[in-house]
Motif scaffolding. Structure first.
Motif, PDB file in Angstrom:
ATOM      1  N   ALA A  58     -20.991  -0.313  12.589  1.00 48.87           N
ATOM      2  CA  ALA A  58     -20.201  -0.597  14.070  1.00 48.87           C
ATOM      3  C   ALA A  58     -20.769  -0.738  14.939  1.00 48.87           C
ATOM      4  N   TYR A  59     -22.018  -0.237  14.280  1.00 46.93           N
ATOM      5  CA  TYR A  59     -23.465   0.263  15.754  1.00 46.93           C
ATOM      6  C   TYR A  59     -23.856  -1.370  15.933  1.00 46.93           C
ATOM      7  N   PHE A  60     -23.632  -2.426  15.067  1.00 45.15           N
ATOM      8  CA  PHE A  60     -24.405  -3.533  15.318  1.00 45.15           C
ATOM      9  C   PHE A  60     -23.491  -4.540  16.426  1.00 45.15           C
ATOM     10  N   GLY A  61     -21.954  -3.998  17.301  1.00 44.36           N
ATOM     11  CA  GLY A  61     -21.425  -4.954  17.785  1.00 44.36           C
ATOM     12  C   GLY A  61     -20.850  -5.783  16.588  1.00 44.36           C
ATOM     13  N   SER A  62     -20.541  -7.331  16.878  1.00 47.98           N
ATOM     14  CA  SER A  62     -19.632  -8.271  16.100  1.00 47.98           C
ATOM     15  C   SER A  62     -21.067  -8.688  14.807  1.00 47.98           C
ATOM     16  N   GLY A  63     -21.914  -8.553  15.037  1.00 49.41           N
ATOM     17  CA  GLY A  63     -23.529  -8.601  13.808  1.00 49.41           C
ATOM     18  C   GLY A  63     -24.533  -8.847  14.692  1.00 49.41           C
ATOM     19  N   ALA A 110     -28.507  -8.632  20.996  1.00 46.63           N
ATOM     20  CA  ALA A 110     -28.087  -7.706  19.913  1.00 46.63           C
ATOM     21  C   ALA A 110     -29.074  -7.119  19.089  1.00 46.63           C
ATOM     22  N   ASN A 111     -28.884  -5.378  18.957  1.00 42.79           N
ATOM     23  CA  ASN A 111     -29.599  -4.708  18.378  1.00 42.79           C
ATOM     24  C   ASN A 111     -31.165  -5.401  16.856  1.00 42.79           C
ATOM     25  N   ALA A 112     -29.995  -6.249  16.555  1.00 43.84           N
ATOM     26  CA  ALA A 112     -30.811  -5.890  15.107  1.00 43.84           C
ATOM     27  C   ALA A 112     -30.941  -7.733  15.243  1.00 43.84           C
ATOM     28  N   ILE A 113     -31.223  -8.325  13.948  1.00 42.62           N
ATOM     29  CA  ILE A 113     -32.013 -10.146  13.734  1.00 42.62           C
ATOM     30  C   ILE A 113     -32.468  -9.548  12.063  1.00 42.62           C
ATOM     31  N   VAL A 114     -31.699 -10.510  11.869  1.00 44.35           N
ATOM     32  CA  VAL A 114     -31.840 -10.508   9.849  1.00 44.35           C
ATOM     33  C   VAL A 114     -32.814 -12.383  10.324  1.00 44.35           C
ATOM     34  N   MET A 115     -33.785 -12.378   9.360  1.00 35.42           N
ATOM     35  CA  MET A 115     -34.495 -13.554   9.587  1.00 35.42           C
ATOM     36  C   MET A 115     -34.565 -13.636   7.607  1.00 35.42           C
ATOM     37  N   ARG A 116     -33.942 -15.354   7.899  1.00 37.11           N
ATOM     38  CA  ARG A 116     -33.639 -15.990   5.885  1.00 37.11           C
ATOM     39  C   ARG A 116     -34.667 -16.021   5.947  1.00 37.11           C
ATOM     40  N   GLY A 117     -34.605 -14.945   4.846  1.00 37.71           N
ATOM     41  CA  GLY A 117     -36.368 -14.451   3.963  1.00 37.71           C
ATOM     42  C   GLY A 117     -36.910 -13.724   4.125  1.00 37.71           C
ATOM     43  N   ASN A 118     -36.654 -13.619   5.272  1.00 36.44           N
ATOM     44  CA  ASN A 118     -38.058 -12.914   5.817  1.00 36.44           C
ATOM     45  C   ASN A 118     -37.547 -11.245   6.678  1.00 36.44           C
ATOM     46  N   GLY A 119     -37.196 -11.184   6.215  1.00 36.82           N
ATOM     47  CA  GLY A 119     -36.423  -9.072   6.720  1.00 36.82           C
ATOM     48  C   GLY A 119     -35.742  -9.044   7.713  1.00 36.82           C
TER      49      GLY A 119
END
Length: 232
Positions: free
Chosen positions: A115-120, A146-155
């Motif tokens: 829940a701490y990342f909003g809608s994702g 956003a407070n986070a970003i997933v980097m495809r294949g890079n963490g």
């Protein structure tokens, strides 16, 4: 400028906590804003191998990276330039988030910690290393609010107003990815409930020592910490 010994120590503890709990291996780094013009990044070595007393490096928020600082620290620069409320950044390689990222997926908010990342979390759909300013700026543009970003294949990158909280949120996001993978593996993606906006707002609380308790768990056993004196 020089960083205070207390900031150096806090950053070492955070770095080792990320490594200790499998959120980073040979690669990754974390940082702490010092003032409007500078931040402190951990030593350029595997975070789990940062020894008591190993100094981090003070980096200008605007300008060239100092010698010896890892190229992807540009990502930290871009965040601090654009987001005045951010005081800490983690750059890690959590395994479940890495797995989801290869499928161009980020965790959906299916449980309390999600829940701490909003809608994702946001997604950066490019597996290449981020070693120039233009690419770093594009990643943070994609991150948006956003407070986070997933980097495809890079963490993943996670931001917060406090260093300990950024470490905790990194753990939370990896736990959300673990749940997401379990739901997908069980074929329950249609039945599994995703928290709605009201549920997320109510659940994403910092009351009751939630972050402090998880920080105690993550930092426990560190050679430079007296856990009774630490708080998020």
């Amino acid at each position: 400028m020089n960083a205070a010994p207390s900031d150096q120590r806090a950053l070492r503890i955070a770095a080792r906590a990320l490594a200790r709990h499998g959120l980073a291996h040979a690669y990754g780094h974390c940082s702490l804003r010092l003032d409007d013009g500078h931040f402190l990044v951990c030593a350029s070595r595997p975070m789990g191998l940062i020894a008591p007393g190993d100094p981090g490096t003070v980096v200008p928020i605007f300008g060239a990276l100092p010698a010896g600082v890892l190229g992807e620290v540009r990502l930290h620069q871009q965040i601090y330039q654009r987001q005045a409320h951010v005081n800490a950044v983690t750059r890690t390689m959590p395994p479940s988030l890495m797995t989801l990222g290869t499928a161009r997926r980020t965790p959906r908010p299916r449980h309390g910690m999600g829940a701490y990342f909003g809608s994702g979390a946001a997604l950066w759909d490019d597996p290449q290393l981020v070693r120039d300013d233009d690419r770093a700026a594009a990643v943070i543009d994609a991150m948006g609010s956003a407070n986070a970003i997933v980097m495809r294949g890079n963490g993943v990158l996670v931001t917060s107003d406090k260093l300990a909280k950024a470490v905790v949120l990194t753990w939370y996001l990896e736990d959300a990815a673990r749940i997401e993978l379990a739901v997908l593996a069980a074929g329950l993606q249609d039945e599994s409930v995703v928290l709605d906006a009201n549920e997320r707002r109510q659940r994403a609380t910092d009351a009751g020592g939630i972050f402090e308790r998880m920080w105690q768990y993550l930092a426990a056993g560190d050679p430079e910490i007296n856990i009774q004196e630490e708080s998020a």
